[in-house]
Design a protein around this motif. Sequence first.
Motif, PDB file in Angstrom:
ATOM      1  N   VAL A 285      36.487   3.946   6.821  1.00  0.00           N
ATOM      2  CA  VAL A 285      35.148   3.389   7.037  1.00  0.00           C
ATOM      3  C   VAL A 285      34.238   4.471   7.601  1.00  0.00           C
ATOM      4  O   VAL A 285      34.635   5.227   8.501  1.00  0.00           O
ATOM      5  N   HIS A 286      33.017   4.559   7.064  1.00  0.00           N
ATOM      6  CA  HIS A 286      32.054   5.559   7.522  1.00  0.00           C
ATOM      7  C   HIS A 286      30.711   4.893   7.799  1.00  0.00           C
ATOM      8  O   HIS A 286      30.400   3.818   7.257  1.00  0.00           O
ATOM      9  N   PHE A 287      29.928   5.551   8.628  1.00  0.00           N
ATOM     10  CA  PHE A 287      28.576   5.069   8.966  1.00  0.00           C
ATOM     11  C   PHE A 287      27.604   6.242   8.857  1.00  0.00           C
ATOM     12  O   PHE A 287      26.889   6.575   9.794  1.00  0.00           O
ATOM     13  N   TYR A 288      27.574   6.870   7.708  1.00  0.00           N
ATOM     14  CA  TYR A 288      26.722   8.043   7.522  1.00  0.00           C
ATOM     15  C   TYR A 288      25.248   7.669   7.724  1.00  0.00           C
ATOM     16  O   TYR A 288      24.749   6.719   7.127  1.00  0.00           O
ATOM     17  N   GLY A 289      24.587   8.446   8.573  1.00  0.00           N
ATOM     18  CA  GLY A 289      23.165   8.230   8.809  1.00  0.00           C
ATOM     19  C   GLY A 289      22.847   7.065   9.726  1.00  0.00           C
ATOM     20  O   GLY A 289      21.679   6.668   9.840  1.00  0.00           O
ATOM     21  N   HIS A 290      23.857   6.525  10.407  1.00  0.00           N
ATOM     22  CA  HIS A 290      23.562   5.349  11.244  1.00  0.00           C
ATOM     23  C   HIS A 290      22.676   5.707  12.434  1.00  0.00           C
ATOM     24  O   HIS A 290      21.937   4.854  12.934  1.00  0.00           O
ATOM     25  N   GLU A 291      22.735   6.976  12.897  1.00  0.00           N
ATOM     26  CA  GLU A 291      21.873   7.354  14.022  1.00  0.00           C
ATOM     27  C   GLU A 291      20.395   7.214  13.655  1.00  0.00           C
ATOM     28  O   GLU A 291      19.605   6.676  14.434  1.00  0.00           O
ATOM     29  N   ASP A 292      20.035   7.678  12.475  1.00  0.00           N
ATOM     30  CA  ASP A 292      18.638   7.580  12.053  1.00  0.00           C
ATOM     31  C   ASP A 292      18.218   6.121  11.868  1.00  0.00           C
ATOM     32  O   ASP A 292      17.105   5.724  12.230  1.00  0.00           O
ATOM     33  N   ARG A 293      19.122   5.336  11.280  1.00  0.00           N
ATOM     34  CA  ARG A 293      18.801   3.913  11.073  1.00  0.00           C
ATOM     35  C   ARG A 293      18.712   3.192  12.416  1.00  0.00           C
ATOM     36  O   ARG A 293      17.815   2.342  12.616  1.00  0.00           O
ATOM     37  N   SER A 294      19.599   3.500  13.340  1.00  0.00           N
ATOM     38  CA  SER A 294      19.540   2.891  14.673  1.00  0.00           C
ATOM     39  C   SER A 294      18.237   3.258  15.375  1.00  0.00           C
ATOM     40  O   SER A 294      17.617   2.418  16.048  1.00  0.00           O
ATOM     41  N   LEU A 295      17.826   4.503  15.216  1.00  0.00           N
ATOM     42  CA  LEU A 295      16.571   4.955  15.819  1.00  0.00           C
ATOM     43  C   LEU A 295      15.394   4.172  15.259  1.00  0.00           C
ATOM     44  O   LEU A 295      14.493   3.746  15.996  1.00  0.00           O
ATOM     45  N   GLU A 296      15.409   3.963  13.967  1.00  0.00           N
ATOM     46  CA  GLU A 296      14.341   3.211  13.318  1.00  0.00           C
ATOM     47  C   GLU A 296      14.292   1.771  13.824  1.00  0.00           C
ATOM     48  O   GLU A 296      13.216   1.243  14.148  1.00  0.00           O
ATOM     49  N   LEU A 297      15.453   1.127  13.909  1.00  0.00           N
ATOM     50  CA  LEU A 297      15.504  -0.254  14.371  1.00  0.00           C
ATOM     51  C   LEU A 297      15.125  -0.353  15.844  1.00  0.00           C
ATOM     52  O   LEU A 297      14.404  -1.282  16.243  1.00  0.00           O
ATOM     53  N   ALA A 298      15.587   0.585  16.662  1.00  0.00           N
ATOM     54  CA  ALA A 298      15.253   0.564  18.088  1.00  0.00           C
ATOM     55  C   ALA A 298      13.750   0.676  18.286  1.00  0.00           C
ATOM     56  O   ALA A 298      13.161  -0.041  19.108  1.00  0.00           O
ATOM     57  N   GLY A 299      13.120   1.573  17.533  1.00  0.00           N
ATOM     58  CA  GLY A 299      11.672   1.717  17.642  1.00  0.00           C
ATOM     59  C   GLY A 299      10.947   0.452  17.240  1.00  0.00           C
ATOM     60  O   GLY A 299       9.967   0.041  17.888  1.00  0.00           O
TER      61      GLY A 299
END
Length: 465
Positions: A285-299
């Motif tokens: 299982v991978h979560f490639y790019g989840h940091e960017d997506r998390s940043l977007e959702l947090a904002g």
Amino acid sequence: MIPPRLLRLQAALGPDAQLALVGGAVRDELLGRPHADWDLATALLPEAVMARARTAGLRVIPTGLQHGTVTVILDDEPVEITTFRSDGDYLDGRRPESVRLGVSLAEDLARRDFTINAMAQPLDGSGLVDPHGGQADLREGVIRAVGDPLRRFAEDGLRPLRACRFAAQLGFRIEAATLAAIPARLGVARKVAVERVLVELTKLLTGNHPGTGLEHLCGSGLLELWLPELGPMKGCGQNRHHRFEVWDHTLEVVRLAPPDPALRWAALLHDAGKPGTRTEAGGEVHFYGHEDRSLELAGAILGRLKAGHALTKEVLALVRHHGVHPEPGWGDAACRRLLKRLAEDGLALDRWAAFRLADQQAKGIDDPEREPRHAAVVARLEALAAARPPLAARDLALDGAALMALAGRTGGPWLGALQAQLLEAVLEDPALNTPDRLEPLARGWLASPAGAAPPPGRRGPRPGP
């Protein structure tokens, strides 16, 4: 213990004032919890409170006369005094359309949200007034609505969230009928201003039992109402590096992070992007790019809740850098680059380190070397930071004016590009950060194709035909 200044206030208002400590102050005094507010209730009408207080030489502020509230300044601290009242109909899901003053203390307590908040301690030394069993609920650790919970929650849409918040702060359970009434009143909760929601959610997150409050939010529908982006984390499985699914891991990070608003909000939001980026290949299982997506959702979430600039900035910085994991094999230059990135985001090293440790611990994997390894990484970064290496263009030994004089040019994009090149060099070797050693580096870059000046009269490529 009731502060002496409140006893002086009782003497100033007279025995017929029936002055009593009410609400959260009574609850926290019985629990032995520290608190800042000392809210008082009285049988006197607001005009009488103001007149008697002023006669006693006290400063009075008519803060909410329409609701029977005045503020008296005692020893430079404000104390709210509200006339015993009953509430009229609630039409906006937040505040009564009218209030009736001059009722009994028992009637005043009957309008309050939960039994643990519906007690009063008269200042004349008489016994606790507890018509709804709040003291027993405190002993048993129960949050119970006063009277019919459906009616209480229909009056004020913030009360369901407050129930979850008290569960998080006190570690209490929500009584079954009170908890069951929340889903039926989501329409009322929807009317609450997001600013008030943010305050309550922050108090919930920074409580001693935040996981309890968050689970209540999730199970009652309040999470879907105010934080719908987090719902997919529930049941989202992770990889072999994690013991817990995303939601349970998140609850653990929130619990382990220091009880600070920015750190706890970052803990809640840092993996929000994982469900949307989850892939599986070859059994991994991978979560490639989840940091960017998390940043977007947090904002998006913090913007919708109208969080302040300082809180938003630090939360986003923590989310942005939560996936950075320095290894023992990193060179000093790589560590200085991390310090540079943290500094660019205004994120203090100790804050990043505290959050990183909570995130690592919450993976739930037994690793006896984790804490020592983390401590070693942080100690190394602290030692490098203590040497005050140049981390920004302003730290260069040649400032912008010196570089323009050296190049014989006015400012422009070339200057920023040159400063970035020099900064990269001194990150590799801070000893280069002297005028004598930076000057040949700057001349070399200026003589290169990247640093060449455009022909006279040209500021870039000509526009097309």
